[in-house]
Design a protein around this motif. Structure first.
Motif, PDB file in Angstrom:
ATOM      1  N   ASN A  59       0.810  -1.191   0.090  1.00  8.78           N
ATOM      2  CA  ASN A  59      -0.097  -0.155  -0.011  1.00  8.78           C
ATOM      3  C   ASN A  59       0.881   1.198  -0.025  1.00  8.78           C
ATOM      4  OD1 ASN A  59       0.912  -0.581   2.743  1.00  8.78           O
ATOM      5  ND2 ASN A  59      -0.715   0.935   3.285  1.00  8.78           N
ATOM      6  N   LEU A  60       2.037   1.210   0.187  1.00  9.32           N
ATOM      7  CA  LEU A  60       2.972   2.275   0.103  1.00  9.32           C
ATOM      8  C   LEU A  60       4.046   2.439  -1.112  1.00  9.32           C
ATOM      9  CD1 LEU A  60       3.816   2.828   4.028  1.00  9.32           C
ATOM     10  CD2 LEU A  60       2.420   4.163   2.459  1.00  9.32           C
ATOM     11  N   ARG A  61       3.679   1.524  -2.179  1.00  8.73           N
ATOM     12  CA  ARG A  61       4.461   1.434  -3.238  1.00  8.73           C
ATOM     13  C   ARG A  61       4.375   2.530  -4.233  1.00  8.73           C
ATOM     14  NH1 ARG A  61       3.889  -5.183  -4.136  1.00  8.73           N
ATOM     15  NH2 ARG A  61       5.075  -5.692  -2.268  1.00  8.73           N
ATOM     16  N   ARG A  62       5.338   2.930  -5.304  1.00  6.20           N
ATOM     17  CA  ARG A  62       5.086   3.918  -6.117  1.00  6.20           C
ATOM     18  C   ARG A  62       5.108   5.181  -5.394  1.00  6.20           C
ATOM     19  NH1 ARG A  62       4.009   2.132 -11.072  1.00  6.20           N
ATOM     20  NH2 ARG A  62       3.732   4.289 -11.863  1.00  6.20           N
ATOM     21  N   ARG A  63       5.863   5.346  -4.173  1.00  7.46           N
ATOM     22  CA  ARG A  63       5.921   6.614  -3.630  1.00  7.46           C
ATOM     23  C   ARG A  63       7.156   7.132  -3.453  1.00  7.46           C
ATOM     24  NH1 ARG A  63       1.027   6.637   1.163  1.00  7.46           N
ATOM     25  NH2 ARG A  63      -0.631   5.852  -0.188  1.00  7.46           N
ATOM     26  N   GLY A  64       8.193   6.511  -3.890  1.00 10.25           N
ATOM     27  CA  GLY A  64       9.595   6.698  -3.802  1.00 10.25           C
ATOM     28  C   GLY A  64      10.417   5.955  -2.584  1.00 10.25           C
TER      29      GLY A  64
END
Length: 268
Positions: free
Chosen positions: A207-212
């Motif tokens: 749920n915290l992917r693609r946030r760097g």
């Protein structure tokens, strides 16, 4: 011609392994740590044409220049009761079939990537990664189990995986990034040697992917390692395009391919 490689052959063995430092990094590490048993296959001129490393936990690594050497090493591994074999992809299947008639319960096709200090992506600021704490072991186990499911599509050998994780935390090889008291990123430095370091178990909570987060955390870990070492190596599933894009963004480039085979009941 094949046989066990002794101390008097250490220089020739290391030269052979350093001719392919990315796919042979684990073998260089074992050699420098004086760990495991090395078997060598030689060509008609007496030069090394292939090497296998047998570890204590029924794990073997194999690198070879040609199919003949791979098959000779596979046959030489028969008495060792190897459960897991990691071999360079070109001749991996021949080595496995020479070692055993048992069909593998698992075959993983993996790319071998590496990054150097000059190629690593420059980060705006380092991520606050740190070594994992013992009390975080339940969180790490949950993340490692989820990663296994994502990559392989079936549950891991839970007891064995949990034992490995506990040992890794105790030895100080697992790095984490924490957010609000929760581990959201993990990675393990599996080995370090003169040829570089290998990073494994790279995982970010979905749920915290693609946030760097992975870019910053893994980039920070690589920067720390590359301050003293010539390269960082990792293996990634040949079908995991998202992870491959992340690693390429950080500066990793493709250096080879391996296959991992396990006997039934030997899933790592």
């Amino acid at each position: 011609m094949i046989g066990e490689l002794g101390p008097e052959q250490r220089d020739a063995l290391k030269d052979f392994l350093l001719s392919r430092p990315e796919t042979a990094l684990a073998l260089v590490h074992a050699l420098e740590a004086d760990r495991g048993t090395f078997l060598g296959a030689r060509d008609a001129e007496g030069s090394l044409a292939g090497v296998a490393l047998v570890e204590e936990d029924c794990l073997a690594y194999l690198v070879a220049n040609d199919p003949r050497a791979a098959m000779e090493l596979g046959r030489a591994l028969r008495p060792w009761k190897v459960e897991t074999l990691v071999a360079e992809a070109d001749w991996a299947n021949r080595a496995w079939r020479a070692m055993t008639r048992t069909l593998p319960s698992l075959i993983l096709h993996q790319q071998v990537l590496s990054v150097t200090p000059q190629a690593l992506l420059a980060l705006a600021e380092p991520a606050p990664i740190r070594l994992a704490h013992a009390e975080e072991l339940p969180q790490l186990q949950a993340l490692a189990h989820a990663m296994f499911w994502e990559e392989i599509g079936r549950p891991p050998a839970t007891d064995r995986l949990n034992v490995h994780l506990q040992e890794e935390v105790e030895e100080g090889s697992v790095w984490v990034l924490e957010r609000d008291g929760r581990v959201v990123f993990m990675a393990r430095v599996a080995c370090r040697c003169s040829a570089g370091a290998e990073v494994q178990r790279v995982y970010t909570v979905p749920n915290l992917r693609r946030r760097g987060i992975a870019t910053a955390a893994l980039g920070t870990l690589c920067r720390m390692l590359l301050a003293k070492l010539p390269r960082v190596v990792l293996r990634v599933s040949a079908t995991n395009r998202k992870a491959q894009r992340l690693y390429r963004k950080l500066g990793f480039v493709l250096r080879g391919a391996v296959r991992l085979y396990t006997r039934p009941g030997g899933d790592r």
